[in-house]
Design an enzyme around this catalytic site. Structure first.
Site, PDB file in Angstrom:
ATOM      1  N   CYS A   8       0.730  -1.333   0.061  1.00 39.45           N
ATOM      2  CA  CYS A   8       0.065  -0.473   0.074  1.00 39.45           C
ATOM      3  C   CYS A   8       0.874   1.154  -0.279  1.00 39.45           C
ATOM      4  O   CYS A   8       1.904   1.052  -0.579  1.00 39.45           O
ATOM      5  CB  CYS A   8      -0.526   0.328   1.414  1.00 39.45           C
ATOM      6  N   ASN A  11       1.934   1.296   4.809  1.00 37.46           N
ATOM      7  CA  ASN A  11       2.829   0.248   4.981  1.00 37.46           C
ATOM      8  C   ASN A  11       2.138   0.016   6.934  1.00 37.46           C
ATOM      9  O   ASN A  11       2.417  -0.629   7.804  1.00 37.46           O
ATOM     10  CB  ASN A  11       4.292  -0.434   5.091  1.00 37.46           C
ATOM     11  N   CYS A  13      -1.609   0.620   7.781  1.00 36.06           N
ATOM     12  CA  CYS A  13      -2.589   0.567   8.224  1.00 36.06           C
ATOM     13  C   CYS A  13      -3.264  -1.069   7.090  1.00 36.06           C
ATOM     14  O   CYS A  13      -3.765  -2.001   7.442  1.00 36.06           O
ATOM     15  CB  CYS A  13      -3.558   1.920   7.277  1.00 36.06           C
ATOM     16  N   ARG A  14      -3.180  -1.166   5.115  1.00 38.16           N
ATOM     17  CA  ARG A  14      -3.977  -1.664   4.246  1.00 38.16           C
ATOM     18  C   ARG A  14      -3.356  -3.223   3.876  1.00 38.16           C
ATOM     19  O   ARG A  14      -3.430  -3.847   4.588  1.00 38.16           O
ATOM     20  CB  ARG A  14      -4.661  -0.813   3.270  1.00 38.16           C
ATOM     21  N   SER A  15      -1.873  -3.085   3.541  1.00 37.72           N
ATOM     22  CA  SER A  15      -0.941  -3.832   3.860  1.00 37.72           C
ATOM     23  C   SER A  15      -0.705  -4.636   5.174  1.00 37.72           C
ATOM     24  O   SER A  15      -0.397  -6.128   4.826  1.00 37.72           O
ATOM     25  CB  SER A  15       0.408  -3.084   2.617  1.00 37.72           C
ATOM     26  N   ASP A 122      -8.169   3.618   0.979  1.00 33.20           N
ATOM     27  CA  ASP A 122      -7.368   4.322   2.409  1.00 33.20           C
ATOM     28  C   ASP A 122      -8.646   4.659   3.699  1.00 33.20           C
ATOM     29  O   ASP A 122      -8.989   5.953   3.763  1.00 33.20           O
ATOM     30  CB  ASP A 122      -6.363   5.564   1.431  1.00 33.20           C
TER      31      ASP A 122
HETATM   32  P1  4NP Z   1      -1.516   2.649   3.848  1.00 26.89           P
HETATM   33  O1  4NP Z   1      -2.392   4.256   4.539  1.00 26.89           O
HETATM   34  O2  4NP Z   1      -1.291   3.107   2.931  1.00 26.89           O
HETATM   35  O3  4NP Z   1      -2.656   2.103   4.302  1.00 26.89           O
HETATM   36  O4  4NP Z   1      -0.835   2.335   5.125  1.00 26.89           O
HETATM   37  C1  4NP Z   1      -1.811   5.081   4.506  1.00 26.89           C
HETATM   38  C2  4NP Z   1      -0.995   5.464   6.041  1.00 26.89           C
HETATM   39  C3  4NP Z   1      -0.176   7.155   6.003  1.00 26.89           C
HETATM   40  C4  4NP Z   1      -0.333   7.863   4.803  1.00 26.89           C
HETATM   41  C5  4NP Z   1      -1.719   7.136   4.311  1.00 26.89           C
HETATM   42  C6  4NP Z   1      -2.315   6.186   4.197  1.00 26.89           C
HETATM   43  N1  4NP Z   1      -0.256   9.185   5.652  1.00 26.89           N
HETATM   44  O5  4NP Z   1      -0.169  10.071   4.040  1.00 26.89           O
HETATM   45  O6  4NP Z   1       0.654   8.908   6.252  1.00 26.89           O
END
Ligand code: 4NP
Length: 151
Positions: A8, A11, A13-15, A122
């Site tokens: 993602c 790294n 939240c989703r992955s 997201d």
């Molecule tokens: P992820 O979510 O891609 O599912 O881990 C996010 C985590 C952090 C951010 C954006 C999305 N950020 O902008 O810091």
């Protein structure tokens, strides 16, 4: 050994959820599962507390995971690279060196039979219910993927 990488943006939240859920559905002796982010913002961080919580509510401990950034050598290490959304997909594809590399990259939700929007939402700026929805989609998709990979 079949090697699977979930990717993602951050790294956190989703992955990490896709990593933990997929690992729980596959034999450790036959499959290696990992996750990474296309961005460097959260390198070394544990998963977001809300991802840890929804995983724990579903019997999985992902708290030991540590965020890392996707790297070109991941194309050599992994057989399947699953991107959580089109933006991650494009970022990974832009690093591919060969057609072989390109062929390894899939959009994770392409496997889901009934969700039309192939971007895993997201949940970072959302609340716990957004993480619960992501967990549901991750779990449904991993069920199908695990069956396909074991067939
Ligand atoms: P992820 O979510 O891609 O599912 O881990 C996010 C985590 C952090 C951010 C954006 C999305 N950020 O902008 O810091």
């Amino acid at each position: 050994m079949t090697r699977i990488l979930m990717v993602c943006l951050g790294n956190i939240c989703r992955s990490p959820l896709a990593h933990g859920v997929m690992q729980s559905k596959l034999s450790e002796t036959e499959f290696y599962v990992d996750s990474a982010g296309t961005a460097a913002y959260h390198i070394g961080n544990a998963p977001d507390k809300r991802s840890i919580r929804v995983a724990r509510d579903n019997g999985l401990d992902i708290s030991h995971q540590s965020a890392r950034q996707f790297k070109v050598s991941d194309f050599d290490t992994f057989d399947y690279i699953y991107a959580m959304d089109h933006s991650n997909y494009d970022n990974i594809i832009s690093l591919a060196r060969t057609n072989e590399d390109l062929k390894k990259v899939k959009l994770f939700l392409e496997t889901h039979p009934s969700i039309e929007n192939k971007n895993m939402p997201d949940p970072y700026y959302g609340d716990q219910s957004d993480f619960e929805y992501v967990y549901t989609l991750v779990n449904e998709t991993c069920d199908i993927l695990a069956k396909q990979l074991q067939a």
